[in-house]
Write a protein that holds these residues in place. Structure first.
Motif, PDB file in Angstrom:
ATOM      1  N   LEU A  34       0.848  -1.198   0.000  1.00 22.95           N
ATOM      2  CA  LEU A  34       0.000   0.000   0.000  1.00 22.95           C
ATOM      3  C   LEU A  34       0.879   1.242   0.000  1.00 22.95           C
ATOM      4  O   LEU A  34       0.575   2.240  -0.668  1.00 22.95           O
ATOM      5  N   LYS A  35       1.965   1.179   0.784  1.00 24.59           N
ATOM      6  CA  LYS A  35       2.884   2.319   0.834  1.00 24.59           C
ATOM      7  C   LYS A  35       3.514   2.546  -0.531  1.00 24.59           C
ATOM      8  O   LYS A  35       3.620   3.669  -1.015  1.00 24.59           O
ATOM      9  N   LEU A  36       3.898   1.462  -1.157  1.00 23.93           N
ATOM     10  CA  LEU A  36       4.526   1.576  -2.469  1.00 23.93           C
ATOM     11  C   LEU A  36       3.554   2.156  -3.488  1.00 23.93           C
ATOM     12  O   LEU A  36       3.928   3.000  -4.307  1.00 23.93           O
ATOM     13  N   GLU A  37       2.323   1.717  -3.397  1.00 22.78           N
ATOM     14  CA  GLU A  37       1.290   2.238  -4.287  1.00 22.78           C
ATOM     15  C   GLU A  37       1.183   3.759  -4.125  1.00 22.78           C
ATOM     16  O   GLU A  37       1.070   4.498  -5.100  1.00 22.78           O
ATOM     17  N   GLU A  38       1.254   4.180  -2.879  1.00 19.78           N
ATOM     18  CA  GLU A  38       1.176   5.618  -2.578  1.00 19.78           C
ATOM     19  C   GLU A  38       2.386   6.334  -3.179  1.00 19.78           C
ATOM     20  O   GLU A  38       2.244   7.378  -3.814  1.00 19.78           O
TER      21      GLU A  38
ATOM     22  N   VAL B 183      10.567   1.478  -9.873  1.00 22.09           N
ATOM     23  CA  VAL B 183      10.559   0.521  -8.771  1.00 22.09           C
ATOM     24  C   VAL B 183      10.599  -0.896  -9.330  1.00 22.09           C
ATOM     25  O   VAL B 183       9.903  -1.207 -10.293  1.00 22.09           O
ATOM     26  N   ARG B 184      11.421  -1.716  -8.734  1.00 29.32           N
ATOM     27  CA  ARG B 184      11.467  -3.124  -9.123  1.00 29.32           C
ATOM     28  C   ARG B 184      11.077  -3.964  -7.915  1.00 29.32           C
ATOM     29  O   ARG B 184      11.636  -3.807  -6.844  1.00 29.32           O
ATOM     30  N   VAL B 185      10.112  -4.818  -8.129  1.00 29.28           N
ATOM     31  CA  VAL B 185       9.619  -5.629  -7.016  1.00 29.28           C
ATOM     32  C   VAL B 185       9.499  -7.082  -7.443  1.00 29.28           C
ATOM     33  O   VAL B 185       9.768  -7.434  -8.586  1.00 29.28           O
ATOM     34  N   ASP B 186       9.050  -7.872  -6.522  1.00 27.75           N
ATOM     35  CA  ASP B 186       8.789  -9.279  -6.769  1.00 27.75           C
ATOM     36  C   ASP B 186       7.633  -9.441  -7.755  1.00 27.75           C
ATOM     37  O   ASP B 186       6.787  -8.569  -7.879  1.00 27.75           O
TER      38      ASP B 186
ATOM     39  N   LYS C 274       1.103  -3.358 -11.253  1.00 25.55           N
ATOM     40  CA  LYS C 274       0.990  -2.928 -12.651  1.00 25.55           C
ATOM     41  C   LYS C 274      -0.331  -2.194 -12.890  1.00 25.55           C
ATOM     42  O   LYS C 274      -0.432  -1.345 -13.772  1.00 25.55           O
ATOM     43  N   LEU C 275      -1.320  -2.512 -12.066  1.00 24.65           N
ATOM     44  CA  LEU C 275      -2.628  -1.877 -12.226  1.00 24.65           C
ATOM     45  C   LEU C 275      -2.597  -0.403 -11.832  1.00 24.65           C
ATOM     46  O   LEU C 275      -3.379   0.384 -12.314  1.00 24.65           O
TER      47      LEU C 275
ATOM     48  N   GLN D 157       6.660   2.468 -14.538  1.00 26.62           N
ATOM     49  CA  GLN D 157       7.433   2.723 -13.326  1.00 26.62           C
ATOM     50  C   GLN D 157       7.787   1.422 -12.624  1.00 26.62           C
ATOM     51  O   GLN D 157       8.837   1.293 -12.033  1.00 26.62           O
ATOM     52  N   VAL D 158       6.841   0.493 -12.690  1.00 27.67           N
ATOM     53  CA  VAL D 158       6.997  -0.714 -11.894  1.00 27.67           C
ATOM     54  C   VAL D 158       7.436  -1.877 -12.769  1.00 27.67           C
ATOM     55  O   VAL D 158       6.825  -2.155 -13.789  1.00 27.67           O
ATOM     56  N   GLY D 159       8.492  -2.489 -12.361  1.00 28.69           N
ATOM     57  CA  GLY D 159       8.952  -3.677 -13.055  1.00 28.69           C
ATOM     58  C   GLY D 159       9.226  -4.756 -12.041  1.00 28.69           C
ATOM     59  O   GLY D 159       9.138  -4.514 -10.845  1.00 28.69           O
TER      60      GLY D 159
END
Lengths: 605, 440
Positions: A512-516, A525-528, A536-537, A544-546
């Motif tokens: 949730l924090k990352l979404e914010e 940002v690279r995440v699991d 991705k949504l 931004q998100v990979g």
């Protein structure tokens, strides 16, 4: 009459011969997984021919004796304490200890023992069954980790509804059937209770209501309290019932809706009234297309199967009103198609596409239907279901012969229809039809004939019957609770699946924090992968998100350090954009909540 | 009291939500058992709630699904069903309140057991819930975030870190800022209540390397292991004061990794196992015994071991000659004790070991040895040989043991190929000031 008597024998012989041929074919083609099912059917047919006469003895109804009620109260206290212990130990535990499953398997045996010796009232039995149901539901659903996968998606959808005040705010396929998250959101909004707790509450409610409804429905068909008790225990201990209670998904409430349909259908067959049930059937049928397409399909299957059985076996004495049934089938089809076409955005298209793909699939579909488990594990996992199927099979064959109990007759044959459909779509790998759900509906129906066979074979007045009953009930619950499919913590095997798909509270909070952060700052940002699947949504196409495809955690202070699964995650290779032969000097970590540490691949070269 | 009120209001609103189905079940199935009515009623309530949600979402007027709209709709429905029930099923309502006397005591006993069971369950879930704290960088000055761009070595940078406690109770927290594995700042955050958030501004000191890792470590209570870890890399601007492009380090120090073990989430994050390759040549310790011969003896100890005592002869001589082409970089010498950075004045008790770090920059100078100590070679820690180029080289953890009282002025020195020891100049050619260590 002679002709009817031969039907069951003929069917049994056909079952044995077909089983032999099928098993030989499967064995020669190295397809070992389905052998257990075929063997079960064969054994059932053989057993039927052997026990045929014994099965026709009537069930002894025990006269009510008065026993001091204080012993019953002691039993309730004991059951309640054991249930509380199992829940307390399970909550947020990474792996439930084996003794939890043993305790959960002993509780139903205690209830049966109490029935044998203390003659408890219906209320006492119902309360104990409710306590057991809550323990099973909570023990499964609160096991660490808590969020993730479908559970997470539904909670998130409920949040979206609360935030936007409309069900239409949901994106993705659940836009078409938003009522499950809507129910969670509505209950949360009214009571001001956290969404997660409401979701748990709903699962507990379903776990209690399904057996409760069937307990009271069966009172019109089964005279023996013992049989009704066994019926609810067979429901509670079945692996598919446990499986669908361990997640926050629409299928949990779907089970209740399915049982409501069954309850109203059969209630009107033995009550003098007709209008109330029809009104409610119309209400429920109008509701379910917005709930889940598979439940709608199950409704259509259920109604049309019962109508078909009625037409085929009609002898003018059947109480199920066939004309209104076909009316209901037409009504549900019209409602479903209207919903798909005029409200839905995905379901209709996806359904048609999946169907077309299934029909025109070029490669061998049989070859695709490979289980990830080995044949022995697969068979052991299915023991619980095979036991139920075997018991139900005996009663179905008997009812084909005598047709004395219309509940057993109709539910047995309809259960077989669901079973055949479920295994067929599994066999041809038509995954869009979600085979597990059809096996669930089959289970929900087969428990009725199974309870009859159980009670008939193991009469509660005989010593042997009592002992064998207790052993079988315990084993049934144990195999239902511990099989690999119905456990997120996988106590006897491993917990890889849960680790792959589910999130802890801290991970969820981090997400949730990352979404914010993503929405405020232009941060790469690279995440699991599973976080990416969600994030991705919210990415809004900014890339931004990979996700890290290869996470070489050795020598790197990586994310999710406590989970073994991340040390072996090499399966997500394919997109060179996010392939990570990373250089630690280009990575910064700017969030840490314990399980979750968010990394950013810095833009500076 | 507030908990009781909360439970009461929750119960009332739950009843409000489930009453429509129950009333409808009573209305349609008046002659059935109460268990049947209850089961059907609750099931129907879920259907009704879903239908209400759909209705409120799709109607073109109104505010959608809000608390108010839901309550108004439910009260309306309940009123409607109650009136219908009152009108057509009055006898049924009366029957509901007629208990069979022989079962009453048992039913009361069941209620006494079952209701507390239901009440206890939410508390069980609450007690066992996962506890953790978030630790993140919320902001930086100047923006954008410094790890996304090049920053000058001397550019003032600060980051704001946030601690959000999701623990079960109040805990004491502190933050340490580390670089090159040395603590350079400690912030005592005090006690943070569960559910509270605390922000802390952290100033990042001038960097010493072209790509330098800074680590923020959050500590909880008295636990010595870091609880949460944040790391970021700051990269120098390509143009340095000497107009030389500083590339990234070719072999950056790797992060630590965690062992692949499963642990409970309620415990602190496991201590990382440092996988950085120790550089033995940077770990030499020199000690001088006061009882040894007056002639200085230099002993190379590649790994920490029992100190060898040789006589310590304090001196303040600074008679070395400057060496052109090799300089001590401007940030000077960092002094630390047991991983903790010390600030001037350096006053320490006797029998203390200090570690010294500094950075040299030069062009093609190959000193035989690099060391720090008292001029004259009586008391010195030394390493080498090295090739030091324009990218510079950091020297870390040169250790000296101070067994007795006195004042010692230490200088960074090199041994030329000729064997002569000299004191290095600063970056601008200024004479090295040295650092004074007062041993009490």
């Amino acid at each position: 009459m002679q002709k009817i008597q031969n039907y069951d024998k003929v069917l049994a012989y056909i079952g044995i011969i077909t089983g032999c041929i099928l098993n030989l074919t499967l064995f020669l083609n190295n397809l070992y997984h389905p052998i257990g099912l075929v063997l079960t059917i064969q054994m059932t047919c053989v057993s039927y021919l052997w026990l045929r006469n014994h099965l026709n003895t009537s069930i002894i109804t025990k006269p009510v004796r008065r026993v001091a009620q204080k012993w019953n109260v002691i039993f309730i206290v004991l059951v309640t304490i054991l249930a509380l212990v199992t829940v307390f130990v399970s909550v947020d535990s990474l792996e439930r200890p084996l003794w939890i499953f043993i305790v959960l398997s002993i509780i139903p045996s205690l209830i049966v023992v109490q029935y044998f010796f203390l003659q408890p009232t219906e209320n006492i039995l119902i309360v104990e069954v409710a306590v057991l149901a809550i323990a099973i539901a909570l023990s499964g659903i609160t096991v660490f980790p808590h969020n993730g996968g479908d559970t997470w998606a539904h909670l998130d959808n409920a949040n979206i509804i609360l935030k936007n005040k409309t069900v239409q705010a949901i994106l993705g396929s659940y836009h078409d059937y938003p009522l499950y998250p809507a129910i969670i959101a509505v209950l949360s909004s009214i009571t001001q209770i956290d969404i997660v707790k409401i979701a748990l509450f709903l699962n507990c409610l379903v776990a209690i209501l399904c057996p409760l409804l069937m307990f009271y429905l069966s009172s019109g068909f089964y005279k023996s309290l013992y049989q009704r008790l066994i019926l609810v225990l067979l429901i509670l201990g079945s692996k598919w019932f446990i499986y669908w209670l361990m997640m926050v998904v629409s299928m949990a409430v779907g089970m209740l809706i399915f049982y409501l349909l069954i309850a109203f259908l059969f209630h009107r067959s033995h009550s003098n009234t007709f209008l109330p049930e029809t009104i409610i059937l119309l209400l429920v049928i109008g509701f379910i297309p917005f709930f889940h397409p598979i439940i709608t399909m199950a409704g259509i299957f259920l109604l049309s199967s019962i109508w078909s059985i009625n037409v085929i076996f009609s002898d003018n004495q059947q109480n199920i009103t066939k004309h209104s049934l076909i009316g209901l089938v037409i009504y549900i089809i019209i409602v479903m198609l209207s919903q798909w076409m005029y409200y839905g955005e995905y379901t209709f298209f996806n359904a048609i596409r999946a169907l077309v793909m299934a029909i025109f699939r070029e490669e061998s579909t049989i070859g695709l239907a490979v289980s990830y488990r080995n044949a022995i594990t697969y068979t052991l996992d299915s023991l619980n279901f095979f036991f139920l199927l075997s018991l139900a099979g005996l009663e179905i064959l008997r009812q084909v012969q005598i047709k004395t109990n219309e509940l057993n007759f109709y539910t047995g044959i309809t259960g077989c229809v669901f079973l055949v459909f479920g295994y067929t779509v599994q066999f041809i790998n038509f995954q869009e039809m979600l085979p597990h759900r059809w096996l669930l509906f089959s289970t929900l129906l087969l428990v009725f004939p199974a309870s009859s066979t159980f009670v008939q074979l193991l009469q509660d007045e005989t010593k042997t019957g009592r002992i064998v009953s207790l052993i079988l009930v315990t084993i049934y619950f144990f195999t239902g609770l511990t099989n690999t499919e119905a456990n997120r913590d996988q106590p006897l095997y491993d917990k890889t699946i849960a680790e792959h798909y589910e999130l802890t509270d801290s991970e969820y909070m981090g997400l949730l924090k990352l979404e914010e952060i993503i929405q405020i700052k232009d941060v790469p940002v690279r995440v699991d992968f599973r976080l990416w699947d969600y994030l991705k949504l919210v990415d809004n196409g900014k890339n931004q998100v990979g996700y890290w495809q290869k996470m070489k955690l050795n020598g790197f202070n990586g994310i999710f350090p406590i989970r073994n699964v991340y040390f072996e995650r090499y399966s997500l290779i394919g997109n060179p954009v996010f392939d990570t032969n990373y250089d630690p000097s280009t990575i910064s970590k700017f969030y840490d909540s314990g399980d979750m540490q968010l990394l950013e691949k810095t833009a500076v070269k | 009291m507030s908990l009781l009120l909360e439970m009461l209001s929750t119960t009332i609103f739950l009843l409000l939500a489930f009453l429509p189905g129950l009333l409808l079940a009573l209305l349609l199935f008046p002659l059935d058992e109460f268990g049947w009515q209850l089961g059907v009623g609750v099931g129907l309530s879920l259907v009704i709630l879903g239908t209400i949600a759909l209705f409120l979402s799709l109607i073109p007027f109104g505010n959608g699904i809000t608390f108010l709209s839901l309550v108004v709709t439910l009260i309306s429905l309940n009123s409607l069903f109650t009136v219908m029930l009152w009108r057509w099923r009055w006898k049924i309502i009366k029957q509901l309140f007629q208990f069979a006397p022989e079962n009453t005591r048992v039913n009361i006993a069941i209620a006494i057991i079952f209701l507390p069971f239901l009440v206890v369950i939410p508390f069980l879930l609450q007690i066992k819930r996962e506890s953790f704290s978030e630790f993140y960088i919320v902001d930086s000055y100047p923006t954008p975030w410094p790890w996304q761009r090049h920053v000058a070595l001397t550019e003032p940078i600060s980051v704001t870190v946030v601690v959000v406690s999701h623990e079960l109770q109040a805990n004491h927290f502190s933050i340490k800022l580390l670089t090159n594995e040395m603590v350079i700042q400690t912030f005592n955050l005090g006690t943070i209540e569960a559910g509270k958030t605390l922000e802390q501004l952290v100033y990042i000191p001038p960097r010493t390397q072209s790509a330098q890792q800074f680590a923020l470590r959050l500590y909880k209570d008295e636990i010595t292991k870091p609880y949460r870890l944040l790391d970021f890399w700051l990269k120098a601007t390509p143009t340095t004061p000497t107009n030389t492009i500083i590339p990234l380090l070719s072999t950056p120090k790797p992060f630590a990794t965690y062992p692949p073990t499963i642990s409970s989430t309620t415990t602190a994050t496991p201590t990382p196992i440092d996988t950085s390759t120790p550089t033995p040549q940077l770990s030499a310790t020199y000690t001088i015994s006061p009882t040894a011969t007056p002639k200085p003896t230099f002993i190379y100890i590649p790994t920490p071991s029992t100190p060898i005592l040789v006589k310590l002869l304090p001196t303040t001589t600074t008679s070395a000659l400057p060496i052109h082409g090799l300089f001590l970089m401007s940030q000077g010498i960092t002094v630390s004790q047991e991983g903790r950075v010390l600030y001037s004045p350096y006053v320490i008790p006797s029998n203390t070991e200090l570690a010294f770090s500094f950075r040299l920059i030069g062009s093609g100078v190959e000193p035989k040895l690099v060391g720090i100590g008292v001029p004259g070679g009586l008391f010195r820690s030394e390493l080498g040989p090295y090739q030091i180029d324009s990218n510079g080289k950091s020297f870390q953890n040169l250790k000296l043991f101070f067994p007795q009282a006195g004042t010692f002025t230490l200088f960074v020195q090199i041994q030329a190929q000729s064997g002569e020891w000299r004191i290095l100049e600063g970056e601008s050619g200024e004479p090295q000031e040295g650092i004074n260590i007062v041993v009490e």
